[in-house]
Write a protein that holds these residues in place. Structure first.
Motif, short mmCIF file in Angstrom:
data_model
loop_
_atom_site.label_atom_id
_atom_site.label_comp_id
_atom_site.label_asym_id
_atom_site.label_seq_id
_atom_site.Cartn_x
_atom_site.Cartn_y
_atom_site.Cartn_z
N VAL A 141 0.85 -1.20 0.00
CA VAL A 141 0.00 0.00 0.00
C VAL A 141 0.89 1.25 0.00
CG1 VAL A 141 -1.74 1.30 1.29
CG2 VAL A 141 -1.95 -1.18 1.08
N GLU A 142 1.96 1.23 0.79
CA GLU A 142 2.89 2.37 0.84
C GLU A 142 3.49 2.65 -0.52
OE1 GLU A 142 6.10 2.03 3.65
OE2 GLU A 142 4.71 1.49 5.27
N LEU A 143 3.87 1.59 -1.22
CA LEU A 143 4.49 1.73 -2.54
C LEU A 143 3.48 2.01 -3.64
CD1 LEU A 143 7.05 -1.21 -2.34
CD2 LEU A 143 7.54 1.23 -2.11
N GLU A 144 2.21 2.08 -3.26
CA GLU A 144 1.10 2.35 -4.17
C GLU A 144 0.97 1.31 -5.28
OE1 GLU A 144 1.35 6.42 -5.45
OE2 GLU A 144 1.04 7.18 -3.43
N VAL A 203 -1.10 -1.20 -4.76
CA VAL A 203 -2.55 -1.36 -4.65
C VAL A 203 -3.08 -0.31 -3.68
CG1 VAL A 203 -2.68 -3.83 -5.16
CG2 VAL A 203 -2.23 -3.08 -2.84
N ASP A 204 -4.38 -0.04 -3.77
CA ASP A 204 -5.01 0.92 -2.83
C ASP A 204 -5.11 0.30 -1.44
OD1 ASP A 204 -5.30 2.76 -4.85
OD2 ASP A 204 -7.33 2.06 -5.37
N SER A 205 -5.54 -0.96 -1.41
CA SER A 205 -5.64 -1.69 -0.14
C SER A 205 -5.53 -3.17 -0.46
CB SER A 205 -6.98 -1.40 0.54
OG SER A 205 -8.03 -1.92 -0.23
N ILE A 206 -5.03 -3.92 0.53
CA ILE A 206 -4.90 -5.36 0.33
C ILE A 206 -4.86 -6.02 1.71
CG2 ILE A 206 -2.37 -5.36 0.26
CD1 ILE A 206 -2.64 -7.50 -1.99
N SER A 207 -5.43 -7.20 1.80
CA SER A 207 -5.41 -7.92 3.08
C SER A 207 -4.19 -8.81 3.14
CB SER A 207 -6.68 -8.74 3.25
OG SER A 207 -6.64 -9.87 2.40
N TYR A 208 -3.79 -9.12 4.34
CA TYR A 208 -2.64 -10.02 4.50
C TYR A 208 -2.97 -11.41 3.98
CZ TYR A 208 -4.80 -12.03 8.68
OH TYR A 208 -5.65 -12.67 9.55
N GLU A 209 -4.25 -11.77 4.00
CA GLU A 209 -4.67 -13.08 3.50
C GLU A 209 -4.46 -13.18 1.98
OE1 GLU A 209 -6.06 -16.97 3.42
OE2 GLU A 209 -5.24 -15.74 5.02
N THR A 210 -4.71 -12.09 1.28
CA THR A 210 -4.46 -12.07 -0.16
C THR A 210 -2.97 -12.20 -0.43
OG1 THR A 210 -6.40 -10.67 -0.49
CG2 THR A 210 -4.79 -10.74 -2.29
N VAL A 211 -2.16 -11.55 0.39
CA VAL A 211 -0.71 -11.66 0.27
C VAL A 211 -0.30 -13.11 0.50
CG1 VAL A 211 1.49 -10.99 1.32
CG2 VAL A 211 -0.28 -9.26 0.92
N ARG A 212 -0.87 -13.76 1.51
CA ARG A 212 -0.53 -15.14 1.82
C ARG A 212 -0.86 -16.06 0.64
NH1 ARG A 212 -2.71 -19.80 2.78
NH2 ARG A 212 -4.81 -19.00 2.66
N ARG A 213 -2.09 -15.92 0.11
CA ARG A 213 -2.50 -16.76 -1.00
C ARG A 213 -1.61 -16.57 -2.22
NH1 ARG A 213 -7.54 -14.79 -2.00
NH2 ARG A 213 -8.08 -14.17 0.09
N THR A 214 -1.24 -15.32 -2.49
CA THR A 214 -0.40 -15.03 -3.65
C THR A 214 0.98 -15.64 -3.47
OG1 THR A 214 -1.61 -12.97 -3.97
CG2 THR A 214 0.51 -13.18 -5.08
N LEU A 215 1.55 -15.50 -2.29
CA LEU A 215 2.88 -16.06 -2.05
C LEU A 215 2.84 -17.60 -2.07
CD1 LEU A 215 4.28 -13.70 0.71
CD2 LEU A 215 4.98 -13.84 -1.68
N LYS A 216 1.79 -18.17 -1.57
CA LYS A 216 1.67 -19.63 -1.57
C LYS A 216 1.60 -20.13 -3.01
CE LYS A 216 -1.02 -23.47 0.15
NZ LYS A 216 -2.18 -23.91 0.89
N LYS A 217 0.88 -19.40 -3.84
CA LYS A 217 0.73 -19.77 -5.24
C LYS A 217 2.06 -19.70 -5.99
CE LYS A 217 -1.03 -16.91 -8.19
NZ LYS A 217 -1.90 -15.99 -8.90
N THR A 218 2.91 -18.76 -5.64
CA THR A 218 4.18 -18.58 -6.36
C THR A 218 5.25 -19.55 -5.90
OG1 THR A 218 4.87 -16.83 -4.84
CG2 THR A 218 3.74 -16.15 -6.85
N ASN A 219 5.08 -20.18 -4.74
CA ASN A 219 6.12 -21.12 -4.25
C ASN A 219 6.02 -22.43 -4.98
OD1 ASN A 219 7.23 -19.33 -2.54
ND2 ASN A 219 6.20 -20.08 -0.71
#
Length: 148
Positions: free
Chosen positions: A127-130, A132-148
């Motif tokens: 969000v700081e780096l703009e 995305v406007d907002s994002i949940s930590y759960e979305t971050v978790r799912r995305t990282l899990k998908k990339t591993n």
């Protein structure tokens, strides 16, 4: 009162057999087709009561009532169609570019005062780096899990 035409009856009988040529048909469609054939009060149908149909096709009486009602109002083949979504799916927060930035950030050194990146820290930094406007930590978790 459900009365099937000869054409509708033939179509439902084909589905109730469970296969169309080499292609198999979903079990829920076969179950509904069998139920409608038993509910048919036309000249070629048995016209069974709901409780008997429910027992024969292993469904609830309420389901049989709903399927019969829908068949009368919208046509018997409508019972064999999935409902359209009432609202479209929500767009993804992170596209390919956003995912790449997340992975790059997760692989970088953690912020000062932290020994490693947490999901919440990653979400806040995106969000700081703009990215995305907002994002949940759960979305971050799912995305990282998908990339591993």
């Amino acid at each position: 009162m459900l009365k099937l035409t000869g054409e509708e009856r033939a179509e439902l009988e084909g589905i109730a057999k469970g296969t169309r040529g080499r292609q198999s048909i979903a079990a829920w469609k076969v179950q509904r087709a069998r139920a409608l054939l038993k509910c048919d009060q036309g000249e070629h149908g048995p016209g069974w009561p709901d409780h008997r149909v429910a027992a024969a096709v292993e469904a609830t009486e309420r389901s049989i009532q709903n399927w019969r009602k829908q068949a009368v109002l919208e046509g018997p083949l409508s019972v064999l169609q999935r409902k359209e979504r009432s609202r479209p799916p929500t767009p993804r927060k992170l596209d390919g570019e956003g995912e790449a930035k997340l992975v790059q950030l997760a692989c970088s050194a953690p912020p000062e005062g932290h020994s490693r990146w947490t999901l919440r820290l990653l979400a806040a930094r995106l969000v700081e780096l703009e990215v995305v406007d907002s994002i949940s930590y759960e979305t971050v978790r799912r995305t990282l899990k998908k990339t591993n």
